[in-house]
Design a protein around this motif. Structure first.
Motif, PDB file in Angstrom:
ATOM      1  N   ALA A 104       1.243   5.160   5.521  1.00  0.00           N
ATOM      2  CA  ALA A 104       1.197   3.912   5.239  1.00  0.00           C
ATOM      3  C   ALA A 104       0.443   3.021   6.096  1.00  0.00           C
ATOM      4  O   ALA A 104       0.407   3.288   7.183  1.00  0.00           O
ATOM      5  N   HIS A 105      -0.525   1.982   5.385  1.00  0.00           N
ATOM      6  CA  HIS A 105      -1.496   1.323   6.309  1.00  0.00           C
ATOM      7  C   HIS A 105      -1.970  -0.089   5.752  1.00  0.00           C
ATOM      8  O   HIS A 105      -1.486  -0.295   4.602  1.00  0.00           O
ATOM      9  N   ASN A 106      -2.089  -0.966   6.692  1.00  0.00           N
ATOM     10  CA  ASN A 106      -2.743  -2.178   6.208  1.00  0.00           C
ATOM     11  C   ASN A 106      -4.513  -1.984   6.157  1.00  0.00           C
ATOM     12  O   ASN A 106      -4.770  -1.039   6.210  1.00  0.00           O
ATOM     13  N   HIS A 107      -4.875  -3.058   5.934  1.00  0.00           N
ATOM     14  CA  HIS A 107      -6.578  -2.941   5.726  1.00  0.00           C
ATOM     15  C   HIS A 107      -7.210  -4.115   6.650  1.00  0.00           C
ATOM     16  O   HIS A 107      -8.401  -4.068   6.729  1.00  0.00           O
ATOM     17  N   THR A 108      -6.299  -5.218   7.087  1.00  0.00           N
ATOM     18  CA  THR A 108      -6.773  -6.380   7.818  1.00  0.00           C
ATOM     19  C   THR A 108      -7.917  -7.122   7.060  1.00  0.00           C
ATOM     20  O   THR A 108      -8.694  -8.076   7.621  1.00  0.00           O
ATOM     21  N   LEU A 154       0.823  -3.533   3.095  1.00  0.00           N
ATOM     22  CA  LEU A 154       1.046  -2.011   3.498  1.00  0.00           C
ATOM     23  C   LEU A 154       1.042  -1.245   2.397  1.00  0.00           C
ATOM     24  O   LEU A 154       1.822  -1.343   1.515  1.00  0.00           O
ATOM     25  N   HIS A 155       0.330  -0.113   2.262  1.00  0.00           N
ATOM     26  CA  HIS A 155       0.266   0.860   1.282  1.00  0.00           C
ATOM     27  C   HIS A 155      -0.160   2.344   1.699  1.00  0.00           C
ATOM     28  O   HIS A 155      -0.534   2.296   2.587  1.00  0.00           O
ATOM     29  N   SER A 156       0.136   3.194   0.793  1.00  0.00           N
ATOM     30  CA  SER A 156      -0.187   4.710   1.084  1.00  0.00           C
ATOM     31  C   SER A 156      -0.662   5.156  -0.257  1.00  0.00           C
ATOM     32  O   SER A 156      -0.363   4.675  -1.222  1.00  0.00           O
ATOM     33  N   CYS A 168     -12.364  -1.669  -3.341  1.00  0.00           N
ATOM     34  CA  CYS A 168     -13.058  -2.629  -3.082  1.00  0.00           C
ATOM     35  C   CYS A 168     -12.362  -3.339  -1.706  1.00  0.00           C
ATOM     36  O   CYS A 168     -11.242  -3.706  -1.854  1.00  0.00           O
ATOM     37  N   TYR A 169     -13.143  -3.656  -0.743  1.00  0.00           N
ATOM     38  CA  TYR A 169     -12.619  -4.688   0.156  1.00  0.00           C
ATOM     39  C   TYR A 169     -13.344  -5.707   0.737  1.00  0.00           C
ATOM     40  O   TYR A 169     -14.680  -5.759   0.471  1.00  0.00           O
ATOM     41  N   GLY A 170     -12.691  -6.834   1.332  1.00  0.00           N
ATOM     42  CA  GLY A 170     -13.381  -8.018   1.706  1.00  0.00           C
ATOM     43  C   GLY A 170     -14.439  -7.581   2.780  1.00  0.00           C
ATOM     44  O   GLY A 170     -15.195  -8.504   2.900  1.00  0.00           O
TER      45      GLY A 170
HETATM   46 FE   LIG Z   1      -5.778   1.359   1.781  1.00  0.00          FE
END
Ligand SMILES: [Fe+2]
Length: 208
Positions: A104-108, A154-156, A168-170
Motif C-alpha cells: 500500500a502506498h500513496n503518491h503525494t 492509498l492503493h496497491s 498518469c501522475y501530476g
Molecule cells: Fe501507485
C-alpha cells in the motif's frame, strides 16, 4: 523474393509512433486544461481518468510489441510517454509480465490508472487507527476501466499475468521523494522508491 519487410515494418512503426504521439499530445493538453479548471479534486481526477480512457480506446496506436516486458530481473517496467519540461503531467505505460504486488502506498500527487490489456487489481486502503492500513475496497482495472486518486489516497497494485496499462501522475515519479508505503513485515511506513526501470518512449512530433 527481394522484399524489404524490415523497411515496411519500420514505416508502419513510424506511422504508429507518430499517431500515438499526436494522440498523447492532445490527451495531455486536455488533462492540463482539466486540472486547471477543476483543480486537484475528486471531480478533477475522475475527469482526467475519463479523458485517459478515451485515449486508451485508440487501440491501434498502442501495440503490445512496442512496449515489451523486461527479459530478466523484475517482471515489469515503465515507458515514459509524456512529461512536461517542469516534470508535471507524466504519463507512462506500465508493461508487466505478471507476478507484481506492491505494498500500500500513496503518491503525494494525483494519480490515475487506466486499463488497456490484461488485468491490474487495485486495492484501496485507509490508515488504521493503530498505525497500519485497512483495505476499504478494490477495483479491477482492465480495458475500458480506470481509477483516480488524490495525493493522499492509498492503493496497491496486483498483476498476475501479461498486462499493459497507463499510469498518469501530476508529477513525474522521479520527483516524488516523499511517497510512502506501509511495510507489513516491519509494521512501518517507509519511503517508496521510484520504479528503477523507466524507459524513454517519448516521440518528438517536431522531429517526425
Ligand atoms: Fe501507485
Amino acid at each position: 523474393m527481394a522484399q524489404a519487410p524490415e523497411h515496411r515494418l519500420d514505416a508502419a512503426d513510424d506511422e504508429r509512433a507518430r499517431a500515438r504521439a499526436a494522440i498523447i499530445a492532445q490527451t495531455m493538453a486536455d488533462i492540463r486544461a482539466i486540472e486547471d479548471q477543476l483543480g486537484v479534486t475528486r471531480q478533477g481526477v475522475e475527469a482526467i481518468r475519463d479523458r485517459l480512457l478515451e485515449m486508451a480506446s485508440h487501440r491501434e496506436a498502442f501495440a503490445l510489441e512496442d512496449f515489451p516486458c523486461p527479459t530478466e530481473g523484475p517482471r515489469g517496467c515503465l515507458y515514459r510517454l509524456s512529461e512536461d519540461a517542469d516534470h508535471r503531467f507524466a504519463l507512462y505505460v506500465n508493461s508487466s509480465a505478471g507476478d507484481v504486488a506492491t505494498p500500500a502506498h500513496n503518491h503525494t500527487t494525483w494519480a490515475v490508472v487506466v486499463g488497456f490489456e490484461g488485468k491490474e487489481l487495485n486495492r484501496f486502503y485507509r490508515r488504521a487507527p493503530q498505525g497500519g492500513v485497512e483495505q476499504i475496497h478494490e477495483f479491477l482495472v482492465e480495458n475500458g476501466t480506470g481509477v483516480a486518486m488524490l495525493p493522499d489516497d492509498l492503493h496497491s497494485i496486483h498483476i498476475d499475468s501479461r498486462a499493459l496499462n497507463f499510469h498518469c501522475y501530476g508529477l513525474a515519479l522521479e520527483q516524488l521523494p516523499n511517497r510512502e508505503y506501509y511495510s507489513e513485515s516491519t509494521s512501518q511506513w517507509k519511503v517508496f522508491p521510484a520504479n528503477a526501470d523507466i524507459r524513454e518512449a517519448r516521440v518528438d512530433l517536431a522531429l517526425c
